[in-house]
Design an enzyme around this catalytic site. Structure first.
Site, PDB file in Angstrom:
ATOM      1  N   LYS A 202       0.826  -1.206   0.000  1.00  0.00           N
ATOM      2  CA  LYS A 202       0.000   0.000   0.000  1.00  0.00           C
ATOM      3  C   LYS A 202       0.872   1.273   0.000  1.00  0.00           C
ATOM      4  CE  LYS A 202      -3.766  -2.388  -0.158  1.00  0.00           C
ATOM      5  NZ  LYS A 202      -3.937  -3.475   0.727  1.00  0.00           N
TER       6      LYS A 202
HETATM    7  C1  LIG Z   1      -9.912  -3.838  -0.972  1.00  0.00           C
HETATM    8  C2  LIG Z   1      -9.251  -4.430   0.225  1.00  0.00           C
HETATM    9  N1  LIG Z   1      -9.960  -4.544   1.370  1.00  0.00           N
HETATM   10  C3  LIG Z   1      -9.421  -5.058   2.480  1.00  0.00           C
HETATM   11  C4  LIG Z   1      -8.112  -5.496   2.516  1.00  0.00           C
HETATM   12  C5  LIG Z   1      -7.558  -6.089   3.771  1.00  0.00           C
HETATM   13  O1  LIG Z   1      -6.481  -5.373   4.265  1.00  0.00           O
HETATM   14  P1  LIG Z   1      -5.356  -6.092   5.141  1.00  0.00           P
HETATM   15  O2  LIG Z   1      -4.523  -6.922   4.222  1.00  0.00           O
HETATM   16  O3  LIG Z   1      -4.588  -4.949   5.742  1.00  0.00           O
HETATM   17  O4  LIG Z   1      -6.049  -6.910   6.168  1.00  0.00           O
HETATM   18  C6  LIG Z   1      -7.341  -5.395   1.365  1.00  0.00           C
HETATM   19  C7  LIG Z   1      -5.947  -5.861   1.388  1.00  0.00           C
HETATM   20  O5  LIG Z   1      -5.225  -5.912   0.467  1.00  0.00           O
HETATM   21  C8  LIG Z   1      -7.917  -4.860   0.189  1.00  0.00           C
HETATM   22  O6  LIG Z   1      -7.201  -4.744  -0.943  1.00  0.00           O
END
Ligand SMILES: Cc1ncc(COP(=O)(O)O)c(C=O)c1O
Length: 403
Positions: A202
């Site tokens: 990110k």
């Molecule tokens: C659209 C979206 N929502 C939620 C998440 C979940 O985030 P995390 O990996 O920090 O748990 C991601 C992770 O890549 C994502 O791309």
């Protein structure tokens, strides 16, 4: 005189030389000495977790996105869960989301015992289509969960109108969209709750981590308790006041982000503007370099937004090609270009098919996009040479498979 067509360059997939010697990932973090020093300083301090860095990071983050509060979580997924809890989603409630997302977006509704309902996406941005959202609303709908796909903010004006009309909470999944803008407003300052992820691919990373931004003090208070077992005070406050007493007032989890992670997050936040500027520069280079390839459909940007470019997803014009997405994907990987695919539509995962009976054809816009999507490498540490390599590999592969 007979004209002999020039022979096509041999693909690395077929034993030819790859466009570049080293594999280029689709995303990766940038960590500098200042980041490392900040983490080391925290490691030498009294607080590895639940200490002062959490509040510092949350305040700085809230100020940056333009929200009154920001509440940190151990991941974007945990932050989504917290937001679903704070929105009051419970058994029998429905929340409407996009099928073209990471499973975590829909899963957070299931964690709360609710039912995720999918509304198909707009063909241009691949964000949830407000008209289709309206058609999905029932007396059980509690929340809307738009996703800012690839970093392009969803149609938030329309969604806010729908949410106001039906008394719904908007939980915006902005895990792709830190730094994105919608009609001049930063993502994080628009929806009732906006969720971010700090995974290494990110715009800003804490290793694992997430955040919910909100203007609503009641949501912020619930989120803080939820990430700390449902306990009404934090260890540092109790220590400061010489108290041992605490109360668990709701059923929460240990979803806390550590001070070590927040120290890294604070440092990374100070570089966010330049990271975003670089991603926008890279997107422009891709746009300029790929415009001449008719086999590639470039990502659409609506006039009302400034995307954050977490991903640069192109769609293949498969009718103009003699191979499908799978072979082209393999061919690009063989050229050492780390392409990816975002996303297998959530309703087509076995868990969702088995539990809810979804099947191919249920969300045609998301499915047809999925069949043609390829995400090109996109991260702020990419060099101009890296972008040139990706463009060169696409030209080579398209040339080979052109009909
Ligand atoms: C659209 C979206 N929502 C939620 C998440 C979940 O985030 P995390 O990996 O920090 O748990 C991601 C992770 O890549 C994502 O791309």
């Amino acid at each position: 005189m007979t004209l002999i067509a020039p022979s096509k360059e041999a693909l690395a997939l077929h034993g030819g030389a790859p466009v570049r010697a080293e594999f280029l990932p689709y995303g990766r973090q940038s960590i500098d000495d200042g980041d490392i020093a900040a983490v080391v300083e925290t490691l030498r301090s009294d607080w590895l977790t639940t200490g002062p860095k959490i509040g510092e990071f949350e305040e700085a983050f809230a100020a940056w996105v333009g929200a009154r509060y920001a509440v940190s979580f151990s991941s974007g997924t945990a932050a989504l869960h917290g937001a679903a809890f704070a929105a009051g989603i419970g058994p029998c409630d429905e929340a409407i989301t996009s099928p073209l997302t990471f499973a975590a977006t829909a899963n957070c509704v299931l964690y709360q015992g609710g039912k995720p309902v999918f509304a198909d996406v707009c063909e241009d941005t691949l964000n949830i289509d407000p008209e289709r959202v309206s058609a999905c609303i029932t007396p059980r709908t509690k929340a809307l969960l738009p996703v800012d796909y690839a970093g392009h903010p969803a149609d938030l004006d329309e969604l806010c109108i729908i949410a106001d009309r039906h008394g719904l909470t908007i939980i915006e999944d902005a895990c792709h969209a830190l730094g994105g803008e919608h009609r001049g407003r930063r993502v994080g300052s628009i929806s009732h709750m906006t969720v971010f992820s700090f995974h290494p691919v990110k715009h800003l990373t804490t290793g694992e981590g997430g955040m919910v931004a909100t203007d609503n003090p009641s949501f912020a208070d619930t989120l803080r308790k939820f990430r700390n077992h449902g306990i009404s005070s934090e260890a540092r406050e109790r220590q400061a006041h010489g108290q041992w007493h605490y109360e668990m007032v709701l059923l929460g989890f240990n979803y806390r982000l550590t001070d070590i992670a927040c120290a890294l997050g604070l440092r990374q936040l100070s570089k966010l503007e330049s990271n975003l500027a670089r991603r926008r520069e890279l997107a422009k280079k891709y746009n300029d370099g790929l415009r001449g390839l008719p086999e590639i459909v470039l990502p659409v940007v609506r006039e009302s937004v400034l995307p954050a470019w977490h991903l640069y997803p192109v769609r293949l014009n498969v009718a103009a090609l003699s191979a499908g997405r799978a072979e082209i994907f393999q061919a690009l990987r063989a050229e050492n270009i780390g392409v990816n695919v975002h996303y297998i539509p959530v309703h087509l995962h076995p868990y969702y098919r088995d539990r809810f009976g979804y099947k191919p054809g249920d969300y045609p816009a998301a499915e047809s996009a999925y069949e043609r999507l390829i995400s090109l490498p996109m991260f702020h540490g990419m060099t101009d040479r890296d972008v040139d390599d990706v463009i060169r590999a696409l030209e080579k592969v398209m040339d080979f498979y052109r009909n």
